[in-house]
Design a protein around this motif. Structure first.
Motif, PDB file in Angstrom:
ATOM      1  N   GLY A  48     -11.536  58.538  14.721  1.00 20.27           N
ATOM      2  CA  GLY A  48     -10.262  59.232  14.860  1.00 20.27           C
ATOM      3  C   GLY A  48      -9.617  58.736  15.793  1.00 20.27           C
ATOM      4  N   ARG A  49     -10.436  58.204  17.063  1.00 27.59           N
ATOM      5  CA  ARG A  49      -9.342  57.415  18.158  1.00 27.59           C
ATOM      6  C   ARG A  49      -8.876  56.131  17.667  1.00 27.59           C
ATOM      7  NH1 ARG A  49     -14.224  58.761  21.116  1.00 27.59           N
ATOM      8  NH2 ARG A  49     -14.856  56.361  20.999  1.00 27.59           N
ATOM      9  N   THR A  50      -9.570  55.471  16.677  1.00 24.39           N
ATOM     10  CA  THR A  50      -9.137  54.119  15.969  1.00 24.39           C
ATOM     11  C   THR A  50      -7.546  54.641  15.141  1.00 24.39           C
ATOM     12  OG1 THR A  50     -11.267  53.211  15.825  1.00 24.39           O
ATOM     13  CG2 THR A  50      -9.565  52.335  14.274  1.00 24.39           C
ATOM     14  N   LEU A  51      -7.766  55.741  14.604  1.00 26.25           N
ATOM     15  CA  LEU A  51      -6.549  56.153  13.661  1.00 26.25           C
ATOM     16  C   LEU A  51      -5.456  56.428  14.608  1.00 26.25           C
ATOM     17  CD1 LEU A  51      -7.811  58.337  10.689  1.00 26.25           C
ATOM     18  CD2 LEU A  51      -7.142  56.183  10.566  1.00 26.25           C
ATOM     19  N   ASP A  52      -5.757  56.963  15.758  1.00 26.56           N
ATOM     20  CA  ASP A  52      -4.664  57.271  16.681  1.00 26.56           C
ATOM     21  C   ASP A  52      -3.896  55.983  17.235  1.00 26.56           C
ATOM     22  OD1 ASP A  52      -4.847  60.351  16.641  1.00 26.56           O
ATOM     23  OD2 ASP A  52      -6.426  60.249  18.293  1.00 26.56           O
ATOM     24  N   SER A  53      -4.798  54.848  17.345  1.00 22.60           N
ATOM     25  CA  SER A  53      -4.266  53.650  17.923  1.00 22.60           C
ATOM     26  C   SER A  53      -3.622  52.954  16.928  1.00 22.60           C
ATOM     27  CB  SER A  53      -5.530  52.820  18.443  1.00 22.60           C
ATOM     28  OG  SER A  53      -6.198  53.321  19.336  1.00 22.60           O
ATOM     29  N   VAL A  54      -3.960  53.089  15.628  1.00 20.41           N
ATOM     30  CA  VAL A  54      -3.055  52.433  14.769  1.00 20.41           C
ATOM     31  C   VAL A  54      -1.787  53.183  14.516  1.00 20.41           C
ATOM     32  CG1 VAL A  54      -3.236  52.137  12.093  1.00 20.41           C
ATOM     33  CG2 VAL A  54      -5.188  51.340  13.439  1.00 20.41           C
ATOM     34  N   ARG A  55      -1.770  54.558  14.334  1.00 21.97           N
ATOM     35  CA  ARG A  55      -0.505  55.292  14.251  1.00 21.97           C
ATOM     36  C   ARG A  55       0.514  54.961  15.166  1.00 21.97           C
ATOM     37  NH1 ARG A  55      -4.225  60.036  12.884  1.00 21.97           N
ATOM     38  NH2 ARG A  55      -4.057  60.073  10.679  1.00 21.97           N
ATOM     39  N   ALA A  56      -0.155  54.846  16.594  1.00 17.43           N
ATOM     40  CA  ALA A  56       0.481  54.586  17.897  1.00 17.43           C
ATOM     41  C   ALA A  56       1.295  53.177  17.625  1.00 17.43           C
ATOM     42  CB  ALA A  56      -0.055  54.821  19.068  1.00 17.43           C
ATOM     43  N   TYR A  57       0.586  52.229  17.345  1.00 17.56           N
ATOM     44  CA  TYR A  57       1.047  50.827  17.037  1.00 17.56           C
ATOM     45  C   TYR A  57       1.833  50.787  15.907  1.00 17.56           C
ATOM     46  CZ  TYR A  57       1.020  45.648  16.367  1.00 17.56           C
ATOM     47  OH  TYR A  57       1.530  44.660  16.333  1.00 17.56           O
ATOM     48  N   THR A  58       1.699  51.343  14.824  1.00 18.67           N
ATOM     49  CA  THR A  58       2.936  51.588  13.811  1.00 18.67           C
ATOM     50  C   THR A  58       4.138  52.164  14.147  1.00 18.67           C
ATOM     51  OG1 THR A  58       0.931  51.729  12.318  1.00 18.67           O
ATOM     52  CG2 THR A  58       3.210  52.087  11.514  1.00 18.67           C
ATOM     53  N   LEU A  59       4.152  53.043  14.870  1.00 18.30           N
ATOM     54  CA  LEU A  59       5.406  53.794  15.407  1.00 18.30           C
ATOM     55  C   LEU A  59       6.027  52.868  16.591  1.00 18.30           C
ATOM     56  CD1 LEU A  59       4.322  57.482  16.083  1.00 18.30           C
ATOM     57  CD2 LEU A  59       5.696  56.517  14.235  1.00 18.30           C
ATOM     58  N   LEU A  63       7.443  46.772  12.085  1.00 15.84           N
ATOM     59  CA  LEU A  63       7.853  45.550  11.344  1.00 15.84           C
ATOM     60  C   LEU A  63       6.444  44.753  11.508  1.00 15.84           C
ATOM     61  CD1 LEU A  63       9.457  43.912   9.875  1.00 15.84           C
ATOM     62  CD2 LEU A  63      10.380  42.685  11.606  1.00 15.84           C
ATOM     63  N   ARG A  64       5.974  44.657  12.523  1.00 15.94           N
ATOM     64  CA  ARG A  64       4.623  43.993  12.644  1.00 15.94           C
ATOM     65  C   ARG A  64       3.388  44.503  12.190  1.00 15.94           C
ATOM     66  NH1 ARG A  64       3.803  42.006  18.806  1.00 15.94           N
ATOM     67  NH2 ARG A  64       5.853  40.593  18.748  1.00 15.94           N
ATOM     68  N   ALA A  65       3.500  45.947  12.163  1.00 17.53           N
ATOM     69  CA  ALA A  65       2.582  46.587  11.351  1.00 17.53           C
ATOM     70  C   ALA A  65       2.490  46.351   9.847  1.00 17.53           C
ATOM     71  CB  ALA A  65       2.685  48.135  11.701  1.00 17.53           C
ATOM     72  N   LEU A  66       3.721  46.181   9.416  1.00 17.69           N
ATOM     73  CA  LEU A  66       4.315  45.897   7.847  1.00 17.69           C
ATOM     74  C   LEU A  66       3.456  44.592   7.468  1.00 17.69           C
ATOM     75  CD1 LEU A  66       5.176  46.980   5.280  1.00 17.69           C
ATOM     76  CD2 LEU A  66       7.323  45.997   6.108  1.00 17.69           C
ATOM     77  N   VAL A  67       3.778  44.006   8.442  1.00 16.21           N
ATOM     78  CA  VAL A  67       3.352  42.409   8.077  1.00 16.21           C
ATOM     79  C   VAL A  67       1.806  42.256   8.234  1.00 16.21           C
ATOM     80  CG1 VAL A  67       3.501  39.939   9.071  1.00 16.21           C
ATOM     81  CG2 VAL A  67       5.491  41.244   8.880  1.00 16.21           C
ATOM     82  N   ILE A  68       1.332  42.907   9.251  1.00 17.65           N
ATOM     83  CA  ILE A  68      -0.255  42.806   9.098  1.00 17.65           C
ATOM     84  C   ILE A  68      -0.969  43.472   7.797  1.00 17.65           C
ATOM     85  CG2 ILE A  68      -2.330  44.000  10.278  1.00 17.65           C
ATOM     86  CD1 ILE A  68      -0.639  43.410  12.885  1.00 17.65           C
ATOM     87  N   ALA A  69      -0.161  44.557   7.384  1.00 18.61           N
ATOM     88  CA  ALA A  69      -0.806  45.362   6.260  1.00 18.61           C
ATOM     89  C   ALA A  69      -0.603  44.707   4.947  1.00 18.61           C
ATOM     90  CB  ALA A  69      -0.089  46.861   6.088  1.00 18.61           C
ATOM     91  N   ALA A  70       0.581  43.853   5.091  1.00 15.23           N
ATOM     92  CA  ALA A  70       0.967  42.763   3.823  1.00 15.23           C
ATOM     93  C   ALA A  70      -0.025  41.868   3.677  1.00 15.23           C
ATOM     94  CB  ALA A  70       2.137  42.466   3.804  1.00 15.23           C
ATOM     95  N   ALA A  71      -0.478  41.239   4.907  1.00 17.71           N
ATOM     96  CA  ALA A  71      -1.411  39.820   5.012  1.00 17.71           C
ATOM     97  C   ALA A  71      -2.910  40.651   4.556  1.00 17.71           C
ATOM     98  CB  ALA A  71      -1.377  39.601   6.368  1.00 17.71           C
TER      99      ALA A  71
END
Length: 86
Positions: A48-59, A63-71
């Motif tokens: 759950g804490r990891t999901l929170d961190s990923v959501r916060a980073y995505t917000l 653009l960086r989150a999109l590039v990471i997800a595509a890679a």
């Protein structure tokens, strides 16, 4: 806060209580069940804490989150193709 964090913390607390009850009662089975539930709760809370961190980073960095997800998607696709060829 993610629902998994809350559920994990609750499971961890219940597991600690079971473990203590098993120690006091001299019941090794209850103690082990408590230890397993505590460990399971800790893992769920970490998830759950990891999901929170990923959501916060995505917000914060969409653009960086999109590039990471595509890679990551490309790597998984290549891995799947290589495993299919074997």
């Amino acid at each position: 806060m993610d629902n998994n964090t809350v559920r994990g913390e609750a499971d961890s607390m219940v597991g600690r209580a079971k473990k203590a009850a098993g120690e006091l009662a001299g019941n090794p089975g209850l103690k082990v069940k408590g230890q397993l539930q505590e460990a399971s709760g800790n893992i769920q809370s970490f998830y759950g804490r990891t999901l929170d961190s990923v959501r916060a980073y995505t917000l914060r960095e969409p653009l960086r989150a999109l590039v990471i997800a595509a890679a990551a998607g490309m790597v998984l696709m290549q891995w799947k193709i290589r495993n299919r060829e074997r």
